[in-house]
Design an enzyme around this catalytic site. Structure first.
Site, short mmCIF file in Angstrom:
data_model
loop_
_atom_site.label_atom_id
_atom_site.label_comp_id
_atom_site.label_asym_id
_atom_site.label_seq_id
_atom_site.Cartn_x
_atom_site.Cartn_y
_atom_site.Cartn_z
N GLY A 105 0.82 -1.22 0.00
CA GLY A 105 0.00 0.00 0.00
C GLY A 105 0.85 1.25 0.00
N GLY A 155 0.13 5.69 0.62
CA GLY A 155 -0.82 6.77 0.88
C GLY A 155 -0.09 8.02 1.27
N PHE A 157 0.62 8.99 4.09
CA PHE A 157 1.54 8.72 5.20
C PHE A 157 2.89 8.19 4.71
CE2 PHE A 157 -0.80 4.83 4.36
CZ PHE A 157 0.23 3.90 4.26
N ASP A 197 -9.85 8.23 10.80
CA ASP A 197 -9.79 7.66 9.45
C ASP A 197 -10.43 6.27 9.46
OD1 ASP A 197 -9.26 7.83 6.76
OD2 ASP A 197 -7.21 7.10 6.91
#
Length: 286
Positions: free
Chosen positions: A11, A13, A15, A128
């Protein structure tokens, strides 16, 4: 990173990256969050380290377990348990339109609520909550993850103003740029419950402007009468446009049709540990 062998990137994102790794020590698989901190102002860097301290104290059977963290080459690495069952979003999509049983939905929902209660009891906002941040273990236990943008509240009256989150899960108060508190997490919880019942997002539109309008109006297609009145009424409560009218996670779990399920997921030993942790946390805040 010497202790871990990279398996694959799973993944990416705002962050940073999420990498699946294998520990050279115990042979287990973990997920490592890689967050670039070298370009961050020192205040933000300190905030990131605080977030890690919050994660380290989040020990609960329905929360993805933190293992360790370290800094290396301008990056902060956070090592978490890996949930082999994937996330709830993928599980929902794999249904191909076949609705989940109410039994299954309520079992998952209670576990999500138990995790969120643990978070809210510590004056923390998750901020979130979405089906991509709810994971399933191989044994089928639900675990809430990704506290990347959670924030410890200094007091119960402090309100966060930051507009963060996936658009589908934004609450009306965030859309209207108003202050919000843990009741925005409750709205997002409603969005996840709706997804489990319908396999669709509650609020969808072709563009951000129309999506925001739908959220502010609180208008969503009704859930199938195939589900009980209790479940549908709960959803209406979670989707109250005024944050004050939304229930707290504790009062959600007090509802008889949910309360009767809690024993399945919290053994007396776990309950005792959770109570002790809460008391210790309260003492550290004094």
């Amino acid at each position: 990173m010497d202790k871990y062998e990279k398996v694959k990137k799973i993944g990416e994102g705002s962050f940073g990256k999420a990498i699946l790794v294998k520990s050279k020590e115990d042979g287990r698989q973990y997920v490592i969050k890689e967050i670039g901190i070298s370009a961050m102002p020192s205040k933000e860097r300190q905030e990131s380290r605080k977030e890690v301290a919050v994660l380290a104290n989040m020990s609960h059977p329905n929360i993805v377990q933190y293992k360790e963290s370290f800094e290396e080459g301008g990056c902060l690495y956070i090592v978490m348990d890996y949930c082999e069952g994937g996330d709830l979003f993928k599980k929902i999509n794999s249904q191909k339109g076949v609705l989940f049983s109410e039994e299954q939905i309520l079992d998952w929902f209670v576990q999500i609520c138990l995790a969120l209660k643990h978070v809210h009891d510590r004056k923390i906002l998750h901020r979130d909550i979405k089906s991509q941040n709810i994971f399933l273990t191989k044994a089928g236990t639900v675990q809430l993850g990704d506290f990347g943008i959670a924030r410890v509240l200094n007091s119960t009256v402090e309100l966060a103003r930051t507009c963060i989150g996936t658009p589908y899960y934004l609450s009306p108060e965030i859309c209207e740029n108003k202050p919000y508190n843990n009741k925005s997490d409750i709205w997002a919880l409603g969005c996840v419950l709706y997804e489990m019942c319908t396999l669709k997002h509650a609020f969808e539109a072709g563009n951000m402007k129309n999506l925001v309008l739908k959220i502010i109006r609180g208008s969503y297609p009704p859930v199938s009468v195939h589900y009980s009145q209790e479940l549908r009424s709960l959803l209406a409560l979670l989707f109250k446009r005024s944050p004050r009218e939304r229930p707290s996670v504790s009062s959600i779990l007090d509802k008889p049709f949910l309360a009767c399920r809690i024993e399945r997921f919290l053994t007396p030993q776990v309950k005792h540990t959770v109570v002790l942790q809460t008391e210790l946390f309260a003492l550290t805040r004094l």
